[in-house]
Structures are given as structure tokens and as C-alpha cells.
Write an enzyme that holds these catalytic residues in place. Structure first.
Site, mmCIF file in Angstrom:
data_model
loop_
_atom_site.group_PDB
_atom_site.id
_atom_site.type_symbol
_atom_site.label_atom_id
_atom_site.label_comp_id
_atom_site.label_asym_id
_atom_site.label_seq_id
_atom_site.Cartn_x
_atom_site.Cartn_y
_atom_site.Cartn_z
ATOM 1 N N VAL A 180 45.648 58.352 27.106
ATOM 2 C CA VAL A 180 45.734 59.133 25.863
ATOM 3 C C VAL A 180 46.778 60.249 25.985
ATOM 4 O O VAL A 180 47.580 60.463 25.070
ATOM 5 C CB VAL A 180 44.349 59.692 25.464
ATOM 6 C CG1 VAL A 180 44.427 60.361 24.100
ATOM 7 C CG2 VAL A 180 43.295 58.590 25.442
ATOM 8 N N GLU A 221 38.807 65.122 16.778
ATOM 9 C CA GLU A 221 38.835 63.888 15.976
ATOM 10 C C GLU A 221 38.850 62.642 16.861
ATOM 11 O O GLU A 221 38.206 61.625 16.559
ATOM 12 C CB GLU A 221 40.081 63.891 15.076
ATOM 13 C CG GLU A 221 40.190 62.690 14.170
ATOM 14 C CD GLU A 221 39.058 62.624 13.161
ATOM 15 O OE1 GLU A 221 38.982 63.510 12.299
ATOM 16 O OE2 GLU A 221 38.230 61.688 13.242
ATOM 17 N N VAL A 267 35.526 60.516 18.525
ATOM 18 C CA VAL A 267 34.668 59.510 17.887
ATOM 19 C C VAL A 267 35.546 58.474 17.198
ATOM 20 O O VAL A 267 36.346 58.800 16.323
ATOM 21 C CB VAL A 267 33.721 60.151 16.848
ATOM 22 C CG1 VAL A 267 32.856 59.085 16.188
ATOM 23 C CG2 VAL A 267 32.843 61.206 17.497
ATOM 24 N N ILE A 282 40.328 56.450 14.037
ATOM 25 C CA ILE A 282 39.763 56.510 12.675
ATOM 26 C C ILE A 282 39.443 57.966 12.315
ATOM 27 O O ILE A 282 38.735 58.627 13.076
ATOM 28 C CB ILE A 282 38.453 55.695 12.571
ATOM 29 C CG1 ILE A 282 38.642 54.280 13.127
ATOM 30 C CG2 ILE A 282 37.945 55.668 11.147
ATOM 31 C CD1 ILE A 282 37.332 53.488 13.198
ATOM 32 N N LYS A 285 29.109 59.447 21.167
ATOM 33 C CA LYS A 285 29.790 59.536 19.862
ATOM 34 C C LYS A 285 28.772 59.686 18.725
ATOM 35 O O LYS A 285 28.993 60.446 17.779
ATOM 36 C CB LYS A 285 30.648 58.291 19.638
ATOM 37 C CG LYS A 285 31.797 58.179 20.627
ATOM 38 C CD LYS A 285 32.421 56.798 20.572
ATOM 39 C CE LYS A 285 33.548 56.642 21.559
ATOM 40 N NZ LYS A 285 33.958 55.246 21.758
HETATM 41 P P1 NDP Z 1 42.839 58.204 31.973
HETATM 42 O O1 NDP Z 1 41.990 57.938 33.158
HETATM 43 O O2 NDP Z 1 43.855 57.208 31.568
HETATM 44 O O3 NDP Z 1 43.631 59.595 32.234
HETATM 45 C C1 NDP Z 1 42.991 60.706 32.771
HETATM 46 C C2 NDP Z 1 44.037 61.759 33.124
HETATM 47 O O4 NDP Z 1 43.363 62.896 33.646
HETATM 48 C C3 NDP Z 1 45.036 61.300 34.204
HETATM 49 O O5 NDP Z 1 46.317 61.766 33.896
HETATM 50 C C4 NDP Z 1 44.526 61.973 35.475
HETATM 51 O O6 NDP Z 1 45.534 62.351 36.368
HETATM 52 C C5 NDP Z 1 43.901 63.238 34.910
HETATM 53 N N1 NDP Z 1 42.829 63.691 35.775
HETATM 54 C C6 NDP Z 1 41.739 63.022 36.183
HETATM 55 N N2 NDP Z 1 40.973 63.791 36.984
HETATM 56 C C7 NDP Z 1 41.609 64.977 37.067
HETATM 57 C C8 NDP Z 1 41.318 66.191 37.751
HETATM 58 N N3 NDP Z 1 40.236 66.316 38.535
HETATM 59 N N4 NDP Z 1 42.185 67.209 37.618
HETATM 60 C C9 NDP Z 1 43.297 67.075 36.855
HETATM 61 N N5 NDP Z 1 43.615 65.949 36.175
HETATM 62 C C10 NDP Z 1 42.782 64.929 36.300
HETATM 63 O O7 NDP Z 1 41.869 58.575 30.780
HETATM 64 P P2 NDP Z 1 42.097 58.331 29.223
HETATM 65 O O8 NDP Z 1 43.423 58.823 28.825
HETATM 66 O O9 NDP Z 1 41.706 56.947 28.891
HETATM 67 O O10 NDP Z 1 40.939 59.254 28.608
HETATM 68 C C11 NDP Z 1 41.093 60.647 28.491
HETATM 69 C C12 NDP Z 1 39.987 61.185 27.597
HETATM 70 O O11 NDP Z 1 40.088 60.579 26.316
HETATM 71 C C13 NDP Z 1 38.561 60.874 28.073
HETATM 72 O O12 NDP Z 1 37.727 61.937 27.730
HETATM 73 C C14 NDP Z 1 38.205 59.625 27.292
HETATM 74 O O13 NDP Z 1 36.805 59.482 27.129
HETATM 75 C C15 NDP Z 1 38.859 59.949 25.986
HETATM 76 N N6 NDP Z 1 39.162 58.807 25.137
HETATM 77 C C16 NDP Z 1 39.845 57.742 25.639
HETATM 78 C C17 NDP Z 1 40.160 56.685 24.822
HETATM 79 C C18 NDP Z 1 40.911 55.518 25.313
HETATM 80 O O14 NDP Z 1 41.104 54.571 24.523
HETATM 81 N N7 NDP Z 1 41.370 55.488 26.557
HETATM 82 C C19 NDP Z 1 39.763 56.685 23.403
HETATM 83 C C20 NDP Z 1 39.065 57.860 22.975
HETATM 84 C C21 NDP Z 1 38.779 58.881 23.823
HETATM 85 P P3 NDP Z 1 46.454 61.273 37.152
HETATM 86 O O15 NDP Z 1 47.175 60.513 36.066
HETATM 87 O O16 NDP Z 1 47.374 62.109 37.953
HETATM 88 O O17 NDP Z 1 45.523 60.439 37.941
HETATM 89 N N1 HSE Z 2 35.698 53.597 26.100
HETATM 90 C C1 HSE Z 2 35.771 53.870 24.721
HETATM 91 C C2 HSE Z 2 35.603 52.573 23.941
HETATM 92 C C3 HSE Z 2 37.104 54.496 24.402
HETATM 93 O O1 HSE Z 2 35.660 51.505 24.530
HETATM 94 O O2 HSE Z 2 35.381 52.640 22.738
HETATM 95 C C4 HSE Z 2 37.171 55.024 23.018
HETATM 96 O O3 HSE Z 2 36.312 56.084 22.847
#
Ligand code: NDP
Ligand code: HSE
Length: 428
Positions: free
Chosen positions: A15, A130, A133, A137, A206
Site C-alpha cells: 500500500v 477510508e 474498510v 470502496i 472491518k
Molecule cells: P506490507 O507488508 O506490504 O508492507 C508493510 C510495510 O511496513 C513494509 O514497507 C515494511 O518494511 C514496513 N514495516 C513492517 N514492520 C515494520 C517495523 N517494525 N518498523 C518499520 N516498518 C515496518 O503491508 P501492506 O502494504 O499490505 O499493508 C499495510 C497496511 O495496510 C496494513 O495495516 C494492512 O492491513 C492494510 N491494508 C492492506 C491492504 C492490501 O491490499 N495489502 C488493503 C487494505 C488495508 P519493509 O518493506 O522494509 O519490510
Molecule cells: N487482507 C485484506 C483482504 C486486505 O484480503 O481483504 C484488505 O483489507
């Protein structure tokens, strides 16, 4: 033009990387819509040297994620994840520093949303989520703003893209659960801990956020009864299809005189219901308002582009100065509604038994249903498998759920059953 909105970004994964790409690709349009530029000034993640396929050279790198709260930014965006740990530390530090906070972190909001909303309101800074959840959307905006004039009695939907992707792939391709889960993880929408997805926890996070906004109640994640799709087998999907249903993980919340009811459970959805046609990682949310009627929100529930789109929409609102209380009313006005008792509900049920294929087994199941006053609407038995077990799938007439529980309790430990029965509710 007004000064830029300066953004510090924690998390550069699926994200976080998406947010940088959206801001870059749509820079001019976003600036015109926001009335001023939105500029990332600082970033943080775990590994400074990881190749992320994005140019980070224009941003200050901050090793300590919490320190982003103290950098020269107006808003901090948290895309790290996790209910506690660095995400929560950053949220608290940011709000304490009188800065706005944007997050996609439903786990943190489910556990600490009320505290964070109170902190944001105390210092009159935005707290927006936003993306937390249903990914891309705009359902929070839709309920918080578009439907704000209504009393909402029920909100329900498909809130987990990973589960919906798995169930619809199993349905379309007859593939196994575990095999499809690996594909969902590779596509970047599964949580870091995929058990959160497949055991219904992510959807419960959510749902608790949606309920609070829809009903004006305090977020109550602890009272969401959640289970997932781990025990759904290909045969359930086939039997459901034979009976005119599709299997979907549905989160459902209602607020009424009996209290706040919140449940995430695998459901049989009738083929003619809109949720039956939601496939892949798409999410859909239905809300019922007393003046607007039934609203249906549908779109991409996960993935980098859709989720980043929602994060950037929050930033645009903040740049415009358009924000209000995070849960649509001041935290002090949110009602502390007690949880409704689950067993008082009535409904139709799908029950699947794996049984020893011998005389009297069907009679035993039917007797347990009769003794619990649960009437059978239809029943399918499939011939014995190589291991000598057969599958019995039953759809009941409407009955109190407590009675169905009694019937299953009567059968517990029976020598006729070769495994735990599966109970799915029917969305009527
Ligand atoms: P990722 O695992 O792809 O990315 C997580 C990021 O956080 C990475 O850049 C990682 O660093 C960094 N990170 C992890 N642990 C630490 C730490 N201890 N200190 C500093 N940085 C840290 O996660 P997503 O992007 O998929 O998800 C991010 C958020 O968005 C979550 O809360 C998830 O629930 C939410 N979300 C995700 C969706 C999705 O479709 N993926 C949809 C909706 C919500 P590094 O890259 O260096 O390892
Ligand atoms: N892990 C979540 C899903 C990401 O599969 O819907 C979006 O919140």
C-alpha cells in the site's frame, strides 16, 4: 496556491508503494482537486536498502518509524500494519504532536480506534481511515457523509478480498483451499498473518469499524462473533450450488432494541442476491437506512492501487480542510450498546455432516433435528468415498439458531460422524 500538505509515510510495502505511485501519476489532478500540492517529505520502513521499484531519493529517510511524528510534516500516513507495536506508537506520537493521521490499519482501529479518535478530537486534528474498510470502496465516506441523515439498522457484506478470492476460485476452478490461498498471498492482498483473513478476523476488524460509523456506537470488536472459511470444502461449494446458493464470507451487523449484533461467518447466499455475484478480491457492502433505503457499495477491496486510492482520498480531504469526527460523531456521543445474544436469532441453516455410510445414520441425524425442533427443508446424501464415509448436506427451515446448536450438541461424539459438522447460515 496554498502551501503544500506535507506528508510523512511509514510503510513502503504494497500500500505504501501504491501511495507514492498514485501521488506521482496523478500529481496535477490531485493538486487541482486538493487546492494545493500533496508532497511526501519523509518515509520510513524496516529495510532502507530494499529495492522497491520506486525512487525514494527525494524523501528524507527516517530509521525510527515513531520519529516520523516529529519530522516537518503536517500529516503522518501509517501503512505498516499490526494492532500494536510501531503502528500504535506512531499513531499516539503523531496525535500527541498535533498532526493529522491517516491509516489503512483496521487491526489497530478495531482495538484502539476509540482511544485514537478521542486523542484526535482533543487536539482537533484529522484521523482518517477510508482504506481500512473494503480497500478502494469509499464506504466510510458513503456512510459518514452520504448517508449521514439516516438511522441505519443493518450493514453487511463481503469484507475480505482474500476469502472471496479463495471461495470464488474454488467455485470456478474446483481447486483446493490451500492452493488458492498461496495465489492470494502472491497477489498482495492477504494480511501478513493470513489466518487473520481465513479465520474471519480481518473481516471482524472491518465490521467493527463499519458498525460504529453506521450505528453511532462505540467500536466493539470484542463482541464480533467471527469464524472463517478454513473448513469449507469443495463439496460444500458444489452442494450449495446444487441448492441454488454460493458460499461467501459475510460480515453482518445490526443495532436494535436487542442490542448490537455483529457476526462474521461463511454464509450460503442465494444466487439472486447481489452478494452472490461478487467474485475475486472484490468487496461489497450493503447498508439499510430508514430514508435512503438499501445502498450497495462495491469495488476492489484490496491491492495496492485501490487501497492507495483510498489513502490519497483521505489526504485530499485533509488538504481541503474537510474532516470531522473520525466516527461521524464526537467520540463522547458514541453509544456504549451492549452486545445482543446470538442464540436469539432465527434463520435457515446449511449443515454438512461427514458420516459413516451405514444403517441408521440418517435416522440419528434426523432424530437430533426433530428433538431440537428443527425442521429439515432439503437433504442431499452423496455416496461413500474411498474411506467409507458419505456426505450429508441439510438445509433447514427457519428456526431459532439456539435450536440448531442443540441438535448439533446432541450429535457431538456420535460414532456415526466421521468429523466435525459444518454449519453455515443462509442469507435470506
Ligand atoms: P506490507 O507488508 O506490504 O508492507 C508493510 C510495510 O511496513 C513494509 O514497507 C515494511 O518494511 C514496513 N514495516 C513492517 N514492520 C515494520 C517495523 N517494525 N518498523 C518499520 N516498518 C515496518 O503491508 P501492506 O502494504 O499490505 O499493508 C499495510 C497496511 O495496510 C496494513 O495495516 C494492512 O492491513 C492494510 N491494508 C492492506 C491492504 C492490501 O491490499 N495489502 C488493503 C487494505 C488495508 P519493509 O518493506 O522494509 O519490510
Ligand atoms: N487482507 C485484506 C483482504 C486486505 O484480503 O481483504 C484488505 O483489507
Amino acid at each position: 496556491m496554498a502551501d503544500a500538505l506535507r506528508v510523512a509515510l511509514a510503510g513502503l510495502g504494497t500500500v505504501g508503494g501504491g501511495v507514492i505511485r498514485v501521488l506521482e501519476a496523478n500529481r496535477d489532478l490531485i493538486t487541482r482537486r486538493a487546492g494545493r500540492p500533496i508532497e511526501v517529505v519523509a518515509v520510513s520502513a524496516r529495510d532502507r536498502h530494499k529495492d522497491r521499484g520506486i525512487d525514494l531519493s527525494g524523501f528524507e529517510w527516517v530509521d525510527d518509524t515513531t520519529a516520523l511524528a516529529r519530522c516537518d510534516a503536517d500529516v503522518v500516513v501509517e501503512l505498516v500494519g499490526g494492532a500494536d507495536g510501531p503502528a500504535l506508537a506512531l499513531a499516539r506520537a503523531t496525535l500527541a504532536a498535533n498532526k493529522g493521521f491517516v491509516t489503512a490499519n483496521k487491526a489497530m482501529l478495531a482495538h484502539h480506534g476509540l482511544e485514537l479518535a478521542q486523542a484526535a478530537e482533543r487536539v482537533s486534528v484529522p484521523l482518517k481511515f477510508e482504506a481500512a474498510v473494503a480497500g478502494g470502496i469509499p464506504v466510510i465516506k458513503g456512510l459518514r457523509e452520504g448517508a449521514a441523515a439516516n438511522a441505519i439498522s443493518r450493514v453487511y457484506g463481503i469484507l475480505n478480498g482474500t476469502c472471496n478470492f479463495i471461495l470464488s476460485k474454488m467455485e470456478a476452478e474446483g481447486r483446493d483451499f490451500a492452493d488458492v490461498l498461496v495465489e492470494a498471498q502472491a497477489r498482495g492482498f492477504a494480511e501478513a498473518d493470513p489466518s487473520f483473513d481465513i479465520d474471519g478476523v480481518d473481516a471482524a476488524h472491518k465490521l467493527s469499524i463499519l458498525s460504529s460509523i453506521a450505528f453511532g456506537t462505540q467500536p466493539a470488536f470484542g463482541s464480533v462473533a467471527a469464524s472463517g472459511i478454513r473448513h469449507v470444502i469443495a463439496a460444500d461449494i458444489a452442494e450449495a450450488a446444487a441448492l441454488g446458493y454460493r458460499v461467501r464470507l459475510v460480515g453482518i451487523a445490526e443495532a436494535n432494541g436487542r442490542g448490537l449484533f455483529q457476526r462474521v461467518h461463511a454464509h450460503l447466499v442465494p444466487n439472486d442476491h447481489p452478494l452472490a455475484h461478487v467474485t475475486g478480491s472484490t468487496n461489497a457492502v450493503v447498508a439499510e437506512g430508514n430514508f435512503v433505503g438499501r445502498l450497495l457499495f462495491q469495488g476492489a477491496g484490496a491491492g495496492d492501487g485501490p487501497t492507495a486510492s483510498a489513502v490519497v482520498a483521505d489526504l485530499i480531504d485533509i488538504a481541503r480542510g474537510e474532516y470531522g469526527p473520525p466516527y461521524a460523531m464526537p467520540a463522547a456521543s458514541l453509544a456504549d450498546m451492549p452486545a445482543a445474544a446470538e442464540g436469539e436469532r432465527r434463520g435457515r441453516a446449511y449443515l454438512r455432516f461427514t458420516v459413516a455410510d451405514r444403517v441408521g445414520v440418517l435416522a440419528e441425524i434426523a432424530a437430533a433435528m426433530r428433538d431440537a425442533n428443527v425442521s429439515i427443508e432439503s437433504l442431499i446424501q452423496r455416496a461413500a468415498a474411498a474411506d467409507g464415509t458419505a456426505l450429508v448436506a441439510i438445509v433447514t427451515h427457519e428456526a431459532p439458531e439456539a435450536n440448531v446448536a442443540v441438535a448439533l450438541e446432541r450429535l457431538r461424539g456420535s460414532q456415526s460422524l466421521a468429523g466435525e459438522p459444518l454449519w453455515m447460515h443462509i442469507l435470506d
